[in-house]
Write a protein that holds these residues in place. Structure first.
Motif, mmCIF file in Angstrom:
data_model
loop_
_atom_site.group_PDB
_atom_site.id
_atom_site.type_symbol
_atom_site.label_atom_id
_atom_site.label_comp_id
_atom_site.label_asym_id
_atom_site.label_seq_id
_atom_site.Cartn_x
_atom_site.Cartn_y
_atom_site.Cartn_z
ATOM 1 N N LYS A 55 0.837 -1.200 0.000
ATOM 2 C CA LYS A 55 0.000 0.000 0.000
ATOM 3 C C LYS A 55 0.877 1.257 0.000
ATOM 4 O O LYS A 55 0.633 2.209 -0.750
ATOM 5 N N LEU A 56 1.916 1.227 0.830
ATOM 6 C CA LEU A 56 2.803 2.392 0.959
ATOM 7 C C LEU A 56 3.550 2.655 -0.354
ATOM 8 O O LEU A 56 3.629 3.800 -0.814
ATOM 9 N N SER A 57 4.044 1.580 -0.983
ATOM 10 C CA SER A 57 4.892 1.763 -2.164
ATOM 11 C C SER A 57 4.083 1.848 -3.457
ATOM 12 O O SER A 57 4.580 2.362 -4.457
ATOM 13 N N GLY A 58 2.854 1.323 -3.425
ATOM 14 C CA GLY A 58 2.038 1.357 -4.630
ATOM 15 C C GLY A 58 2.348 0.227 -5.593
ATOM 16 O O GLY A 58 1.798 0.189 -6.692
ATOM 17 N N TYR A 102 10.485 6.710 -3.426
ATOM 18 C CA TYR A 102 9.560 6.995 -4.527
ATOM 19 C C TYR A 102 8.534 5.876 -4.673
ATOM 20 O O TYR A 102 8.882 4.700 -4.644
ATOM 21 N N ARG A 103 7.268 6.239 -4.806
ATOM 22 C CA ARG A 103 6.217 5.249 -5.056
ATOM 23 C C ARG A 103 6.222 4.864 -6.541
ATOM 24 O O ARG A 103 6.929 5.464 -7.351
ATOM 25 N N LYS A 104 5.402 3.916 -6.856
ATOM 26 C CA LYS A 104 5.293 3.452 -8.258
ATOM 27 C C LYS A 104 4.862 4.604 -9.173
ATOM 28 O O LYS A 104 5.346 4.749 -10.288
ATOM 29 N N PHE A 109 7.737 9.985 -0.688
ATOM 30 C CA PHE A 109 7.366 9.988 0.731
ATOM 31 C C PHE A 109 8.622 9.843 1.577
ATOM 32 O O PHE A 109 9.621 9.292 1.123
ATOM 33 N N TRP A 110 8.542 10.382 2.761
ATOM 34 C CA TRP A 110 9.666 10.240 3.682
ATOM 35 C C TRP A 110 9.485 8.950 4.454
ATOM 36 O O TRP A 110 8.454 8.724 5.076
ATOM 37 N N ASP A 134 5.704 5.950 6.988
ATOM 38 C CA ASP A 134 5.603 7.185 6.200
ATOM 39 C C ASP A 134 5.607 8.373 7.160
ATOM 40 O O ASP A 134 4.627 8.587 7.881
ATOM 41 N N VAL A 135 6.695 9.088 7.213
ATOM 42 C CA VAL A 135 6.799 10.238 8.137
ATOM 43 C C VAL A 135 6.886 11.538 7.340
ATOM 44 O O VAL A 135 7.415 12.537 7.817
#
Lengths: 366, 151
Positions: A55-58, A102-104, A109-110, A134-135
């Protein structure tokens, strides 16, 4: 469960035996993104990721498994942070670092990455376990706060520079005013002197001469004021030093030996003229009565501040005064009385045997 | 050094008219003669050669952006026997060698201060060394004071 057996849990994952394992289920279901990599395979690929990580990375699971974690990095990722991670992996140590990932879809995001080795019973590293968080908000907020702080600091610096420039301009202006006042007082002195020359009566000429000395003393006050660094303060000690030199110089008397011991005594500039005139009266009076008709002698001048009180003493070694009525007569006496009262000063005459000591004391801020 | 006889021929270089008048009156009261007065270096340059003063009192800050040190150099080049005394509120600004001048009187000066300095200078110029005590208002240049020791 004994904490020392914790590693068995992760160890079990290797055997894909965790499906029914409540701990493996927890790792799969937790909201915290997690991955496990296998350093024994070439390029340390990801062998497990949970749903939160997808979910975080896509990325889909198939796009993740088998790749090295660096696929999350991009052009703005801090190279130095990446080097630190590599060093920790090489050394088999754990590391916590904030990394721009970097997401897909290309968005960033940090990532508060925590990476730690998982060792087998023989102590050799079997896996690396990494948790992500994710900060972005926290990092952006900190950056915003730092930027605001820097902006405030820049603003303060600008204002301080402005104020400093304004103060310098004001100081310069006041010094110029004092310089002009001093020059005008010197001119008034010349005018009085030119007039005195036309007066035949020695008594009247003498009085005019005394008046001249007062004008000269005021000129010395303003000379001190424009030479001072602090426009709000007047150094009485330095003034006494100047005044004594000026008065002795003006008298043309080189047979009066002066012993001077003065300290810095700052008082408000508004008191300068009154104090200056009082000191002038006391000093010219001491010279007139202490060393009459060219009698040589010694003049002791001391000025001390501190302990909340300033004390200026002027001692001649002349014939001494009638202590019952030590004050000089006429306008001089009135000036000393009224002006010392105005600035809260006390003037006392003492028999110093030989000679007379005049002590001028007044409260100062210690 | 040549000996002069009073009355001395005195040049006053001062840009403040009142102070110049004041000094002139005191110089005359001391029995000397004012031969010229100037407010700037240009005024001094415009003086005729015959003015040839015995003694010059020179202020440091002068009119039209000129200064007493240049006046001192000009006088020394033109009338090399003239005694030069600076009159200034800033004696500390005078170079150690006095630019070849002979002394300095500090401003502000009083009538007593200038008269006693005048008396002392007259002795130093006409009948050295001076016998009266040095007034606090006057400081002789080291070279000038040394010249008395050898007379």
């Amino acid at each position: 469960m004994n904490e020392r057996d914790d590693w068995h849990l992760t160890d079990d994952i290797k055997h894909e035996a965790g499906r029914g394992d409540p701990f493996a289920a927890a790792v799969r279901a937790t909201r915290m993104p997690m991955v496990i990599t296998d350093p024994l395979q070439p390029d340390n690929p990801i062998v497990f990721c949970n749903e939160a990580f997808q979910k975080l990375s896509g990325y889909e699971r198939e796009e993740i498994i088998g790749r090295n974690c660096r696929f999350l990095q991009g052009p703005d990722t801090d190279r130095d942070a990446v080097r630190r991670i590599h060093a920790a992996i090489a050394a088999g140590e754990d590391i916590a670092v904030d990394l721009l990932n970097y997401r897909k879809d290309g968005s960033t995001f940090w990532n508060a990455l925590y990476l730690s080795p998982v060792r087998g019973e023989d102590g050799a590293i079997q896996f690396f376990f990494a948790s992500q968080l994710d900060v972005t908000e926290r990092v952006l907020r900190q950056a915003a706060i730092a930027e605001q702080k820097a902006e405030v600091e820049r603003e303060i610096e600008r204002r301080t520079a402005d104020l400093k420039a304004a103060l310098e301009a004001k100081t310069l202006l006041l010094h110029e005013v004092d310089h002009r006042v001093k020059n005008n007082l010197t001119m008034i002195g010349s005018l009085l002197r030119l007039q005195a020359r036309t007066i035949g009566d020695p008594e009247v000429a003498g009085r005019l001469e005394v008046m001249l000395e007062r004008v000269d003393a005021l000129a010395t006050v303003h000379r001190r004021l424009y030479q001072s660094d602090d426009i709000n303060q007047f150094d009485v000690g330095a003034f006494v030093d100047n005044l004594v030199s000026d008065v002795i110089g003006a008298s043309g008397r080189s047979d009066i030996r002066v012993e001077m011991a003065v300290e810095r005594i700052p008082v408000g500039s508004s008191k300068a003229s009154a104090l200056g005139l009082v000191l002038n009266e006391v000093l010219t009076n001491a010279i007139k009565h202490g060393y009459p008709d060219g009698r040589p002698g010694r003049l002791e001048v001391a000025a001390r501040g501190g302990h909340g009180e300033a004390r200026i003493s002027i001692r001649d070694d002349g014939p001494g005064l009638d202590m019952a009525d030590p004050l000089p007569g006429g306008l001089g006496a009135t000036l000393i009385r009224r002006l010392s009262k105005q600035v809260g000063a006390d003037v006392r005459w003492e028999n110093a045997d030989p000679g007379t000591r005049v002590v001028i004391s007044f409260p100062v801020e210690s | 050094m040549r000996r002069l006889k009073p009355p001395l021929r005195v040049l006053i270089v001062e840009d403040e008219a009142l102070l110049a008048m004041d000094m002139e009156s005191m110089v005359e009261d001391s029995g000397h003669e004012i031969v010229a007065e100037a407010a700037s270096l240009h005024d001094v340059e415009a003086l005729r050669d015959e003015v040839r003063p015995d003694l010059a009192f020179v202020d440091i800050q002068l009119a039209r952006g000129t200064n007493g040190l240049d006046v001192c150099r000009h006088i020394r080049a033109r009338w090399h026997e003239t005694f030069i005394i600076f009159v200034t509120a800033n004696p500390a600004k005078i170079p150690d060698d006095f630019c070849g001048a002979h002394g300095v009187i500090a401003k502000p000066f009083s009538r007593n201060g200038l008269m006693s300095a005048m008396h002392y200078i007259t002795q130093g110029v006409c009948d050295p060394p001076p016998t009266s005590p040095r007034p606090a208002s006057f400081l002789a240049a080291p070279a000038f004071a040394e010249s008395w020791a050898t007379t």
